[in-house]
Design a protein around this motif. Structure first.
Motif, PDB file in Angstrom:
ATOM      1  N   SER A 158       6.966 -95.268  89.452  1.00 14.17           N
ATOM      2  CA  SER A 158       7.949 -94.270  89.050  1.00 14.17           C
ATOM      3  C   SER A 158       7.748 -92.952  89.785  1.00 14.17           C
ATOM      4  O   SER A 158       8.639 -92.122  89.816  1.00 14.17           O
ATOM      5  CB  SER A 158       7.864 -94.026  87.549  1.00 14.17           C
ATOM      6  N   ASP A 164      17.194 -87.540  91.119  1.00 15.22           N
ATOM      7  CA  ASP A 164      18.055 -88.366  90.291  1.00 15.22           C
ATOM      8  C   ASP A 164      18.981 -89.225  91.146  1.00 15.22           C
ATOM      9  O   ASP A 164      20.107 -89.524  90.753  1.00 15.22           O
ATOM     10  CB  ASP A 164      18.883 -87.476  89.344  1.00 15.22           C
ATOM     11  N   LEU A 169      17.170 -94.721  91.141  1.00 16.32           N
ATOM     12  CA  LEU A 169      17.125 -95.184  89.752  1.00 16.32           C
ATOM     13  C   LEU A 169      17.329 -96.697  89.676  1.00 16.32           C
ATOM     14  O   LEU A 169      16.661 -97.390  88.907  1.00 16.32           O
ATOM     15  CB  LEU A 169      18.195 -94.469  88.925  1.00 16.32           C
ATOM     16  N   ARG A 228      12.366 -92.379  82.873  1.00 18.15           N
ATOM     17  CA  ARG A 228      13.660 -92.584  83.526  1.00 18.15           C
ATOM     18  C   ARG A 228      13.848 -94.018  83.957  1.00 18.15           C
ATOM     19  O   ARG A 228      14.938 -94.587  83.851  1.00 18.15           O
ATOM     20  CB  ARG A 228      13.779 -91.631  84.719  1.00 18.15           C
ATOM     21  N   SER A 232      16.689 -96.349  82.345  1.00 14.87           N
ATOM     22  CA  SER A 232      17.657 -96.886  83.305  1.00 14.87           C
ATOM     23  C   SER A 232      17.731 -98.409  83.222  1.00 14.87           C
ATOM     24  O   SER A 232      18.817 -98.998  83.301  1.00 14.87           O
ATOM     25  CB  SER A 232      17.290 -96.456  84.730  1.00 14.87           C
ATOM     26  N   THR A 245      23.923 -88.996  82.497  1.00 16.33           N
ATOM     27  CA  THR A 245      22.855 -88.647  81.553  1.00 16.33           C
ATOM     28  C   THR A 245      23.241 -87.492  80.643  1.00 16.33           C
ATOM     29  O   THR A 245      22.433 -87.026  79.847  1.00 16.33           O
ATOM     30  CB  THR A 245      21.573 -88.262  82.321  1.00 16.33           C
ATOM     31  N   THR A 268      22.531 -94.571  73.712  1.00 14.95           N
ATOM     32  CA  THR A 268      21.736 -93.513  74.341  1.00 14.95           C
ATOM     33  C   THR A 268      22.344 -92.160  73.999  1.00 14.95           C
ATOM     34  O   THR A 268      23.547 -92.051  73.719  1.00 14.95           O
ATOM     35  CB  THR A 268      21.689 -93.668  75.873  1.00 14.95           C
ATOM     36  N   GLY A 274      15.173 -85.284  77.898  1.00  7.56           N
ATOM     37  CA  GLY A 274      15.688 -86.454  78.589  1.00  7.56           C
ATOM     38  C   GLY A 274      16.468 -87.358  77.640  1.00  7.56           C
ATOM     39  O   GLY A 274      16.676 -87.035  76.465  1.00  7.56           O
ATOM     40  N   GLU A 275      16.896 -88.508  78.140  1.00 14.85           N
ATOM     41  CA  GLU A 275      17.706 -89.416  77.331  1.00 14.85           C
ATOM     42  C   GLU A 275      16.844 -90.195  76.335  1.00 14.85           C
ATOM     43  O   GLU A 275      15.775 -90.709  76.686  1.00 14.85           O
ATOM     44  CB  GLU A 275      18.444 -90.410  78.225  1.00 14.85           C
TER      45      GLU A 275
END
Length: 578
Positions: A158, A164, A169, A228, A232, A245, A268, A274-275
């Motif tokens: 990662s 982004d 991703l 992430r 994803s 996002t 989500t 973050g998500e």
């Protein structure tokens, strides 16, 4: 090979089923046992709820002449013997052990001789076979999956590229380390019988928690750099836009995990760190849906079945979100599912797929709402209709009219009790006279955690002291009752509880009830009518279960409390416990 004497594996299966279920011998003639009984394997007997893991293990031991493994020896082996993967062992319900007593193979189904031989070759020893119950092995795998694995390889992957970028991703989400971690997460959730997976980003880590038996339980944590990639990957599975996002998204996926078909409902939402994502897990299993197995007492089962035997009318199952309403409706549909009835449903989502029943799912975005779908279903000449929920005035009106025109209609309402369900329908605009004419019965329910049978501890205080401490009146607990408290052991993951059961109140609307309520549908009149019709409240049902050691009084009081008139004051949700 496993030595069964002069009998074959099919003979063993026939004798096992015959002994457990008392089926006719001619129906289970050797060589035709699997087809004749409706089950194709020993595992089917356990997974469908036809017999308990302990009774299957004891019967196999008797039939095969093989000893049972002692539980402490099974749990002494903390990790798989080298050369065997956890996935293989879990899929085939076996667990080799190597200790001071020697090497042995614990297996739930010794008739699978090919698995026994494969394991013996892998470990290089002619290990004796011991019988372990499916429940014992399930706990062994739960404990194994509960131990977080190091995720250094995922973290390294990662960190390879910041930013982004969409292609980046996609690359990390499709990489082997991330894919493996998501698969491990789903397999662990399946082993623990979790209903939801929560992925919650924080300033320093992404926390992953499972909801097991209605309570959140920590599973693992990952660095922000990994978050992430994991989010994803989950969005890709659900067909969501991984580049978006800033807005909440919802989707779904159908996967095969650990040999079981699983539907995922994925949502989500952006947060400050973050998500975040939540996955609702719906495992597609052919379990026998029976009211008694859900925890309903014989008297209430009799009342509910009498309601279901009516040719037409409205039956409501009431309770908050997560109280088991859909499962109760599925059991009701299974009871009604006969070749001479056409049963149709409209649901959101479809949680139980039942052969022989025509099931549809709402799609509000294209106008396929509960009300519109119900009108469409009525043109297909159904005998029984199930409406997932009566959310609005229009759906309630169409549903009541259907119940009055020769259809049996089953539905749910989000209310705290059976009495509140009637008031809620009235609030939705259903006239008193229509409600009294159409309604056949109401079921109110909650879920409580079941005490672990292996570590529960009897309370030494007398019933009057316990009642006084609980604030429920000194005469509430009958003399001689044996209440228990939760302790915790390996079997239950140190929680003191394992599994959940329902507490119910079943109200049958008969002619006398309708006569009593013609003057009005206020709360007091409804409760008086329900009590005179013989309804036992959820609190009383829960108290009876606590007095038998099924659950604790504390669990019951979290979801239902008595009032001065004997009614129940329900709570929408039990607070999470550590």
């Amino acid at each position: 090979m496993v030595d069964f004497g002069n009998t074959t594996a099919d003979d063993v299966f026939a004798r096992l089923v015959s002994g457990l279920l008392n089926l006719e011998e001619e129906r289970l003639a050797p060589g035709t046992a699997r087809a004749g009984s409706g089950w194709t394997s020993v595992q089917d007997l356990w997974s469908t709820g036809a017999a308990s893991g302990a009774s299957i293990a004891q019967s196999l031991s008797d039939v095969c002449g093989l000893p049972l493994i002692e539980p402490h020896r099974l749990h002494r082996q903390k990790t798989p013997i080298p050369g065997l993967s956890t996935r293989f062992l879990r899929a085939n319900w076996c667990w080799p052990v190597a200790d001071e007593e020697g090497v042995a193979l614990a297996i739930a189904d010794p008739t699978r001789t090919e698995i026994v031989e494969a394991v013996r070759k892998a470990i290089g020893a002619d290990a004796p076979v011991l019988i372990a119950s499916f429940d014992e092995l399930s706990v062994r795998f739960e404990q194994l999956e509960g131990n977080a694995l190091p995720a250094a390889t995922v973290e390294q992957s990662s960190r390879q590229k910041p930013g982004d970028d969409l292609q980046y991703l996609q690359d990390i989400a499709s990489g082997e380390p991330i894919v493996h971690q998501v698969e491990r997460m789903l397999e662990a959730a399946l082993a623990l019988s979790a209903t939801d997976i929560h992925l919650e980003p924080g300033a320093d880590a992404l926390a992953v928690r499972f909801r097991v038996d209605g309570r959140l339980r920590a599973f693992d944590s990952f660095s922000p750099a990994m978050a992430r990639g994991l989010i994803s990957r989950i969005k890709i599975l659900a067909g969501l836009d991984i580049s978006e996002t800033r807005l909440p998204q919802d989707g779904g996926a159908r996967l095969k995990v650990g040999g079981s078909q699983m539907d995922l409902r994925i949502a989500t939402i952006p947060t400050v760190h973050g998500e975040a994502a939540v996955m609702r897990l719906l495992v597609k299993e052919a379990r026998i849906l029976d009211f008694a197995q859900l925890g309903m007492e014989p008297g209430d089962v009799k009342l509910l079945r009498s309601q279901l035997d009516e040719p037409y009318g409205l039956i409501i199952v009431a309770g908050p979100t997560g109280s088991g309403k859909t499962t109760t409706l599925a059991a009701a549909l299974s009871h009604l599912n006969q070749v001479d009835r056409k049963i149709m449903t409209i649901e959101d989502p479809i949680e139980y797929q039942i052969a022989g029943i025509h099931q549809s799912q709402t799609k509000p975005q294209i106008g396929f709402t509960f009300a519109n779908a119900l009108r469409a279903l009525l043109r297909h000449d159904p005998d029984v209709l199930m409406v997932g929920e009566m959310r609005d005035r229009e759906t309630a009106s169409v549903g009541v009219q259907a119940a009055l025109t020769g259809h049996l209609v089953l539905t749910t309402l989000h209310t705290n009790s059976a009495v509140d369900a009637v008031i809620r329908l009235n609030d939705l605009g259903v006239e008193d006279f229509l409600l009294l004419s159409s309604l056949r019965g109401v079921v109110g329910q909650r879920l409580v955690r079941k005490l672990c049978e292996r570590c529960r501890e009897a309370l030494t205080e007398n019933p009057e002291e316990i009642a006084a401490l609980a604030g429920i009146g000194k005469d509430a607990i009958p003399p001689g009752a044996r209440l228990h408290r939760a302790r915790g052991c390996e079997w239950c993951g140190q929680t003191g509880y394992r599994g959940r059961t329902g507490i119910y109140e079943v109200w049958t609307f008969d002619a006398q009830t309708r006569d009593q309520l013609r003057s009005g549908l206020d709360g007091e009149a409804l409760m008086r009518a329900a009590r005179q019709a013989g309804m036992r409240t959820m609190f009383e049902d829960g108290l009876a279960k606590a007095c038998r050691g099924v659950t604790t009084l504390d669990e019951v009081l979290k979801v239902a409390r008595p009032t001065t008139d004997g009614a129940v004051r329900g709570t929408a949700h039990s607070p999470p416990q550590a």
